[in-house]
Design a protein around this motif. Structure first.
Motif, short mmCIF file in Angstrom:
data_model
loop_
_atom_site.label_atom_id
_atom_site.label_comp_id
_atom_site.label_asym_id
_atom_site.label_seq_id
_atom_site.Cartn_x
_atom_site.Cartn_y
_atom_site.Cartn_z
N LEU A 81 0.84 -1.21 0.00
CA LEU A 81 0.00 0.00 0.00
C LEU A 81 0.87 1.26 0.00
CD1 LEU A 81 -2.94 -0.78 2.46
CD2 LEU A 81 -3.12 -0.17 0.04
N PHE A 82 1.91 1.28 0.83
CA PHE A 82 2.81 2.42 0.91
C PHE A 82 3.48 2.66 -0.45
CE2 PHE A 82 7.03 4.23 1.48
CZ PHE A 82 6.71 5.41 2.14
N TYR A 83 3.95 1.59 -1.08
CA TYR A 83 4.62 1.69 -2.38
C TYR A 83 3.70 2.35 -3.41
CZ TYR A 83 6.85 0.24 -6.73
OH TYR A 83 7.43 0.24 -7.97
N GLU A 93 -7.82 3.54 -4.45
CA GLU A 93 -7.40 2.87 -5.68
C GLU A 93 -6.30 1.85 -5.40
OE1 GLU A 93 -7.54 2.13 -9.88
OE2 GLU A 93 -8.92 3.14 -8.53
N ALA A 94 -5.37 2.17 -4.51
CA ALA A 94 -4.30 1.23 -4.16
C ALA A 94 -4.88 -0.03 -3.52
CB ALA A 94 -3.31 1.89 -3.22
N GLN A 95 -5.82 0.14 -2.60
CA GLN A 95 -6.47 -1.02 -1.98
C GLN A 95 -7.21 -1.84 -3.03
OE1 GLN A 95 -8.83 1.02 1.00
NE2 GLN A 95 -7.39 0.43 2.62
N MET A 97 -6.61 -2.08 -6.23
CA MET A 97 -5.65 -2.76 -7.10
C MET A 97 -5.09 -4.01 -6.42
SD MET A 97 -3.67 0.56 -8.67
CE MET A 97 -2.49 -0.36 -9.64
N LEU A 98 -4.75 -3.91 -5.14
CA LEU A 98 -4.21 -5.06 -4.42
C LEU A 98 -5.27 -6.15 -4.25
CD1 LEU A 98 -2.07 -3.28 -1.69
CD2 LEU A 98 -1.25 -4.51 -3.72
N LEU A 99 -6.51 -5.74 -3.99
CA LEU A 99 -7.59 -6.72 -3.85
C LEU A 99 -7.88 -7.41 -5.19
CD1 LEU A 99 -9.99 -4.80 -1.45
CD2 LEU A 99 -8.56 -6.80 -0.91
N PHE A 100 -7.82 -6.64 -6.28
CA PHE A 100 -8.03 -7.22 -7.60
C PHE A 100 -6.96 -8.27 -7.89
CE2 PHE A 100 -7.37 -7.52 -12.15
CZ PHE A 100 -8.66 -7.75 -12.60
N ALA A 101 -5.71 -7.95 -7.61
CA ALA A 101 -4.62 -8.89 -7.84
C ALA A 101 -4.80 -10.16 -7.00
CB ALA A 101 -3.28 -8.23 -7.53
N GLU A 125 -15.19 -4.07 -11.62
CA GLU A 125 -16.32 -3.17 -11.35
C GLU A 125 -16.69 -3.20 -9.87
OE1 GLU A 125 -19.54 -4.28 -13.96
OE2 GLU A 125 -18.32 -3.91 -15.75
N LYS A 126 -16.74 -4.38 -9.30
CA LYS A 126 -17.11 -4.53 -7.89
C LYS A 126 -16.11 -3.81 -6.99
CE LYS A 126 -19.43 -6.54 -4.50
NZ LYS A 126 -20.76 -6.14 -4.14
N LEU A 127 -14.83 -3.91 -7.35
CA LEU A 127 -13.78 -3.28 -6.54
C LEU A 127 -13.52 -1.83 -6.94
CD1 LEU A 127 -11.26 -6.25 -6.39
CD2 LEU A 127 -12.78 -5.47 -4.57
N GLU A 128 -14.21 -1.39 -7.99
CA GLU A 128 -14.05 -0.03 -8.52
C GLU A 128 -12.61 0.22 -8.95
OE1 GLU A 128 -15.76 2.84 -5.84
OE2 GLU A 128 -17.57 1.65 -5.62
N VAL A 129 -12.06 -0.72 -9.71
CA VAL A 129 -10.70 -0.62 -10.25
C VAL A 129 -10.80 -0.24 -11.71
CG1 VAL A 129 -8.55 -1.85 -10.70
CG2 VAL A 129 -9.89 -2.41 -8.69
N ASP A 130 -9.99 0.72 -12.13
CA ASP A 130 -9.95 1.12 -13.53
C ASP A 130 -8.91 0.27 -14.25
OD1 ASP A 130 -10.40 2.47 -15.90
OD2 ASP A 130 -9.04 4.11 -15.40
N MET A 131 -9.36 -0.86 -14.80
CA MET A 131 -8.46 -1.78 -15.51
C MET A 131 -8.90 -1.85 -16.96
SD MET A 131 -6.56 -2.86 -12.96
CE MET A 131 -5.81 -4.41 -13.31
N GLU A 132 -7.95 -2.12 -17.86
CA GLU A 132 -8.27 -2.27 -19.26
C GLU A 132 -8.26 -3.76 -19.61
OE1 GLU A 132 -6.29 0.15 -22.06
OE2 GLU A 132 -6.24 1.88 -20.73
N PHE A 133 -9.29 -4.18 -20.36
CA PHE A 133 -9.39 -5.55 -20.80
C PHE A 133 -9.60 -5.57 -22.30
CE2 PHE A 133 -10.91 -5.44 -16.47
CZ PHE A 133 -10.25 -6.50 -15.89
#
Length: 137
Positions: A81-83, A93-95, A97-101, A125-133
């Motif tokens: 998270l710090f990184y 957004e950091a949280q 991204m980590l949850l998505f991974a 969408e559920k995690l509200e992450v802006d990812m490209e697919f």
């Protein structure tokens, strides 16, 4: 039947006062020699009020098998998270991204690519992450 394979990879993300239960069971009959079974349950608790009851089980009646199970329960990695935050990414957004991974790892073995992409989109969408697919027809 002999020479079977079973891979169970269950991931849970809990927040607020949510309570999860994982009760996985792999049963290996005495005729199921050479069976390879793996069961894993990993969980992230986002809040102190969240909890998980995890009970991975293996019932093995054959003697020539490879079977294992495991379980982890923890929080998001503060160093990760710090990184991300040090690079200008918001905490939310950091949280996400980590949850998505964390959760996306469970989808690696989905062989049907359109299904894997669809589930990844729903997760983002559920995690509200802006990812490209890539769109797959």
């Amino acid at each position: 039947t002999p020479n079977c394979e079973s891979y169970q990879n269950y991931k849970g993300i809990y927040k607020g006062k949510s309570h999860g239960v994982f009760n996985g069971k792999v049963y290996v009959d005495k005729i199921a020699q050479k069976t390879n079974a793996y069961q894993q349950n990993n969980n992230i608790l986002l809040d102190e009020g969240a909890s998980i009851d995890s009970k991975p089980q293996l019932e093995i009646f054959a003697d020539d098998v490879k079977c294992s199970h495991g379980c982890t329960v923890g929080q998001l990695n503060e160093d990760a998270l710090f990184y991300l935050r040090a690079r200008g990414i918001s905490k939310k957004e950091a949280q996400a991204m980590l949850l998505f991974a964390f959760a996306n790892d469970a989808m690696e073995n989905i062989d049907i690519e359109p299904l894997r992409v669809k589930i990844s989109k729903l997760l983002a969408e559920k995690l509200e992450v802006d990812m490209e697919f890539e769109d797959i027809e």
